[in-house]
Write a protein that holds these residues in place. Structure first.
Motif, PDB file in Angstrom:
ATOM      1  N   VAL A 106       0.863  -1.194   0.000  1.00  0.00           N
ATOM      2  CA  VAL A 106       0.000   0.000   0.000  1.00  0.00           C
ATOM      3  C   VAL A 106       0.895   1.237   0.000  1.00  0.00           C
ATOM      4  CG1 VAL A 106      -1.826   1.230   1.241  1.00  0.00           C
ATOM      5  CG2 VAL A 106      -1.724  -1.273   1.362  1.00  0.00           C
ATOM      6  N   PRO A 107       0.717   2.183  -0.946  1.00  0.00           N
ATOM      7  CA  PRO A 107       1.551   3.384  -0.988  1.00  0.00           C
ATOM      8  C   PRO A 107       1.396   4.218   0.289  1.00  0.00           C
ATOM      9  CG  PRO A 107       0.122   3.250  -2.942  1.00  0.00           C
ATOM     10  CD  PRO A 107      -0.298   2.158  -1.989  1.00  0.00           C
ATOM     11  N   ALA A 108       2.480   4.916   0.675  1.00  0.00           N
ATOM     12  CA  ALA A 108       2.517   5.602   1.982  1.00  0.00           C
ATOM     13  C   ALA A 108       1.349   6.566   2.195  1.00  0.00           C
ATOM     14  CB  ALA A 108       3.845   6.336   2.136  1.00  0.00           C
ATOM     15  N   HIS A 109       1.034   7.399   1.182  1.00  0.00           N
ATOM     16  CA  HIS A 109      -0.028   8.394   1.423  1.00  0.00           C
ATOM     17  C   HIS A 109      -1.398   7.719   1.588  1.00  0.00           C
ATOM     18  CE1 HIS A 109      -0.066   7.892  -2.957  1.00  0.00           C
ATOM     19  NE2 HIS A 109      -1.320   8.285  -2.925  1.00  0.00           N
ATOM     20  N   THR A 110      -1.638   6.640   0.792  1.00  0.00           N
ATOM     21  CA  THR A 110      -2.903   5.894   0.918  1.00  0.00           C
ATOM     22  C   THR A 110      -2.962   5.237   2.288  1.00  0.00           C
ATOM     23  OG1 THR A 110      -2.670   5.347  -1.406  1.00  0.00           O
ATOM     24  CG2 THR A 110      -4.335   4.111  -0.210  1.00  0.00           C
ATOM     25  N   LEU A 111      -1.804   4.731   2.729  1.00  0.00           N
ATOM     26  CA  LEU A 111      -1.744   4.005   3.995  1.00  0.00           C
ATOM     27  C   LEU A 111      -2.138   4.913   5.164  1.00  0.00           C
ATOM     28  CD1 LEU A 111      -1.075   1.312   5.234  1.00  0.00           C
ATOM     29  CD2 LEU A 111       1.350   1.914   5.178  1.00  0.00           C
ATOM     30  N   SER A 112      -1.596   6.131   5.201  1.00  0.00           N
ATOM     31  CA  SER A 112      -1.944   6.969   6.352  1.00  0.00           C
ATOM     32  C   SER A 112      -3.408   7.395   6.300  1.00  0.00           C
ATOM     33  CB  SER A 112      -1.005   8.159   6.503  1.00  0.00           C
ATOM     34  OG  SER A 112      -0.962   8.870   5.326  1.00  0.00           O
ATOM     35  N   GLN A 113      -3.934   7.629   5.082  1.00  0.00           N
ATOM     36  CA  GLN A 113      -5.366   7.975   4.986  1.00  0.00           C
ATOM     37  C   GLN A 113      -6.225   6.787   5.424  1.00  0.00           C
ATOM     38  OE1 GLN A 113      -5.936   8.941   0.868  1.00  0.00           O
ATOM     39  NE2 GLN A 113      -5.199  11.039   1.104  1.00  0.00           N
ATOM     40  N   ARG A 114      -5.804   5.597   5.001  1.00  0.00           N
ATOM     41  CA  ARG A 114      -6.599   4.405   5.312  1.00  0.00           C
ATOM     42  C   ARG A 114      -6.599   4.131   6.818  1.00  0.00           C
ATOM     43  NH1 ARG A 114      -5.387  -0.192   1.114  1.00  0.00           N
ATOM     44  NH2 ARG A 114      -6.375   1.227  -0.344  1.00  0.00           N
ATOM     45  N   ILE A 115      -5.445   4.308   7.447  1.00  0.00           N
ATOM     46  CA  ILE A 115      -5.366   4.077   8.901  1.00  0.00           C
ATOM     47  C   ILE A 115      -6.280   5.066   9.637  1.00  0.00           C
ATOM     48  CG2 ILE A 115      -3.839   4.236  10.924  1.00  0.00           C
ATOM     49  CD1 ILE A 115      -1.593   3.104   9.095  1.00  0.00           C
ATOM     50  N   ALA A 116      -6.260   6.330   9.193  1.00  0.00           N
ATOM     51  CA  ALA A 116      -7.103   7.337   9.851  1.00  0.00           C
ATOM     52  C   ALA A 116      -8.579   6.965   9.714  1.00  0.00           C
ATOM     53  CB  ALA A 116      -6.835   8.710   9.244  1.00  0.00           C
ATOM     54  N   LYS A 117      -8.971   6.524   8.512  1.00  0.00           N
ATOM     55  CA  LYS A 117     -10.383   6.181   8.271  1.00  0.00           C
ATOM     56  C   LYS A 117     -10.783   4.934   9.081  1.00  0.00           C
ATOM     57  CE  LYS A 117     -14.252   6.549   5.710  1.00  0.00           C
ATOM     58  NZ  LYS A 117     -15.217   6.114   6.660  1.00  0.00           N
ATOM     59  N   LEU A 118      -9.904   3.920   9.093  1.00  0.00           N
ATOM     60  CA  LEU A 118     -10.217   2.699   9.853  1.00  0.00           C
ATOM     61  C   LEU A 118     -10.320   3.017  11.342  1.00  0.00           C
ATOM     62  CD1 LEU A 118      -7.886   0.189   7.963  1.00  0.00           C
ATOM     63  CD2 LEU A 118     -10.376  -0.047   8.204  1.00  0.00           C
ATOM     64  N   ALA A 119      -9.421   3.878  11.832  1.00  0.00           N
ATOM     65  CA  ALA A 119      -9.440   4.240  13.259  1.00  0.00           C
ATOM     66  C   ALA A 119     -10.753   4.936  13.598  1.00  0.00           C
ATOM     67  CB  ALA A 119      -8.252   5.132  13.585  1.00  0.00           C
ATOM     68  N   GLU A 120     -11.216   5.798  12.686  1.00  0.00           N
ATOM     69  CA  GLU A 120     -12.482   6.498  12.924  1.00  0.00           C
ATOM     70  C   GLU A 120     -13.655   5.502  12.874  1.00  0.00           C
ATOM     71  OE1 GLU A 120     -13.104   9.681  10.097  1.00  0.00           O
ATOM     72  OE2 GLU A 120     -15.250   9.623  10.561  1.00  0.00           O
ATOM     73  N   ASP A 121     -13.689   4.692  11.819  1.00  0.00           N
ATOM     74  CA  ASP A 121     -14.820   3.764  11.631  1.00  0.00           C
ATOM     75  C   ASP A 121     -14.912   2.742  12.750  1.00  0.00           C
ATOM     76  OD1 ASP A 121     -15.374   5.041   9.294  1.00  0.00           O
ATOM     77  OD2 ASP A 121     -14.600   3.461   7.980  1.00  0.00           O
ATOM     78  N   LEU A 122     -13.763   2.298  13.251  1.00  0.00           N
ATOM     79  CA  LEU A 122     -13.761   1.240  14.271  1.00  0.00           C
ATOM     80  C   LEU A 122     -13.651   1.810  15.688  1.00  0.00           C
ATOM     81  CD1 LEU A 122     -11.457  -1.259  12.353  1.00  0.00           C
ATOM     82  CD2 LEU A 122     -13.852  -1.651  12.935  1.00  0.00           C
ATOM     83  N   ASP A 123     -13.705   3.137  15.777  1.00  0.00           N
ATOM     84  CA  ASP A 123     -13.677   3.796  17.076  1.00  0.00           C
ATOM     85  C   ASP A 123     -12.424   3.379  17.863  1.00  0.00           C
ATOM     86  OD1 ASP A 123     -14.539   5.301  19.167  1.00  0.00           O
ATOM     87  OD2 ASP A 123     -15.919   3.797  19.976  1.00  0.00           O
ATOM     88  N   MET A 124     -11.260   3.531  17.219  1.00  0.00           N
ATOM     89  CA  MET A 124     -10.014   3.101  17.875  1.00  0.00           C
ATOM     90  C   MET A 124      -8.892   4.137  17.734  1.00  0.00           C
ATOM     91  SD  MET A 124      -8.601   0.171  15.217  1.00  0.00           S
ATOM     92  CE  MET A 124      -6.881   0.621  15.385  1.00  0.00           C
ATOM     93  N   GLY A 125      -9.305   5.404  17.535  1.00  0.00           N
ATOM     94  CA  GLY A 125      -8.305   6.456  17.364  1.00  0.00           C
ATOM     95  C   GLY A 125      -7.361   6.557  18.553  1.00  0.00           C
ATOM     96  N   ASP A 126      -7.911   6.314  19.764  1.00  0.00           N
ATOM     97  CA  ASP A 126      -7.102   6.447  20.979  1.00  0.00           C
ATOM     98  C   ASP A 126      -6.070   5.328  21.120  1.00  0.00           C
ATOM     99  OD1 ASP A 126      -9.294   4.709  21.168  1.00  0.00           O
ATOM    100  OD2 ASP A 126      -9.230   4.746  23.363  1.00  0.00           O
ATOM    101  N   LEU A 127      -6.198   4.285  20.297  1.00  0.00           N
ATOM    102  CA  LEU A 127      -5.279   3.142  20.435  1.00  0.00           C
ATOM    103  C   LEU A 127      -4.046   3.263  19.555  1.00  0.00           C
ATOM    104  CD1 LEU A 127      -7.803   0.139  20.369  1.00  0.00           C
ATOM    105  CD2 LEU A 127      -6.803   1.276  22.362  1.00  0.00           C
TER     106      LEU A 127
END
Ligand SMILES: Nc1ncnc2c1ncn2[C@@H]1O[C@H](COP(=O)(O)OP(=O)(O)OP(=O)(O)O)[C@@H](O)[C@H]1O
Length: 244
Positions: free
Chosen positions: A104-125
């Motif tokens: 996964v390219p770096a810029h896509t990866l950081s966007q994807r992690i942010a979105k997954l963290a939001e969707d799964l309610d795990m930003g604090d982790l």
């Protein structure tokens, strides 16, 4: 699409799965139900290539899990994943590592992690090392990891185990979003509410063989109408919501 044809697996003299065929179509959530020891996990292990069947085939989007494992496996996210989490790394570092492994390219990866963290309610982790994570926290990271390469197919073995009410809701919303985005999702569960809330189609197995298939409503109506609720409850391995 996940497709298994005539899968069989025996452990010594025990027939864990016998001639089991199933299809998990795109844009649908398919529930795999059955009592303890009915062969759900064995079936899932064969689907993801972790265990070789004695007989039968599995394809993911047409790629054979055993003959074309790389192509098949990169198209399937699995929860829980046998590889575990790196406990010396933070949740974000784990996700970055697995994302990089999958190209996964770096810029896509950081966007994807942010979105997954939001969707799964795990930003604090994200910034915490995964060492000492609770069961529910590990489940969230495992689901995010399974989705980091944005695979078109997803398979989850009892994913809401250990999740609290809010996290369970977040997971359900997440799975429905992924279904609506066209993913093929196979879910094993003992929670009837989850079946009713999520599954478009249900497959019931017992003693390693297919016993029934249909929508959750159809199967529950059949059970109530047949006055065989007790038998049905023992067959699906849960009674929550059914006996009410
Ligand atoms: N590695 C193994 N060696 C021997 N027997 C096994 C092995 N794995 C599974 N089994 C047996 O195969 C049968 C099916 O087990 P499986 O774990 O697939 O059931 P399950 O439907 O996932 O059960 P549960 O709902 O309890 O998780 C069981 O009788 C189990 O004891």
């Amino acid at each position: 699409m996940i497709e298994a044809a005539a899968l069989s697996k025996q452990f010594g003299g025990l027939k864990a799965v016998t001639a089991l065929s199933l299809k998990v179509p795109n844009g649908k959530i398919t529930g795999l139900l059955g009592p303890n020891g009915s062969g759900k996990s064995t079936t899932m292990r064969m689907i993801c290539g972790l265990m070789a069947p004695d007989k039968g085939t599995v394809t993911i989007d047409g790629f054979s899990v055993f003959k074309q494992p790389l192509k098949a496996k990169q198209r399937l996210g699995v929860v829980p994943d046998s590889r575990g989490l790196y406990t010396r790394l933070t949740a974000r570092e784990n996700l970055v590592y697995y994302g990089q492994l999958q190209g996964v390219p770096a810029h896509t990866l950081s966007q994807r992690i942010a979105k997954l963290a939001e969707d799964l309610d795990m930003g604090d982790l994200l910034a915490r090392r995964t060492e000492g994570f609770s069961q529910g926290q590990r489940v969230k990271v495992a689901i995010a990891r399974a989705m980091i390469g944005d695979p078109p197919n997803l398979m989850l073995d009892e994913p809401s185990n250990g999740l609290d009410v809010m996290s369970t809701r977040a997971l359900r919303r997440f799975l429905l979003q992924k279904r609506d985005a066209g993913k093929a999702i196979l879910l094993s569960t003992h929670v009837m509410q989850e079946v009713v809330a999520l599954c478009d189609h249900v497959i019931i197995i017992a003693d390693g063989t297919l016993r029934a298939a249909g929508s959750a409503e159809q199967l529950m109506d059949q059970a109530r109408a047949s006055s065989l609720e007790e038998a049905f409850v023992s067959l699906i391995g849960t009674d929550e919501g059914l006996m009410a």
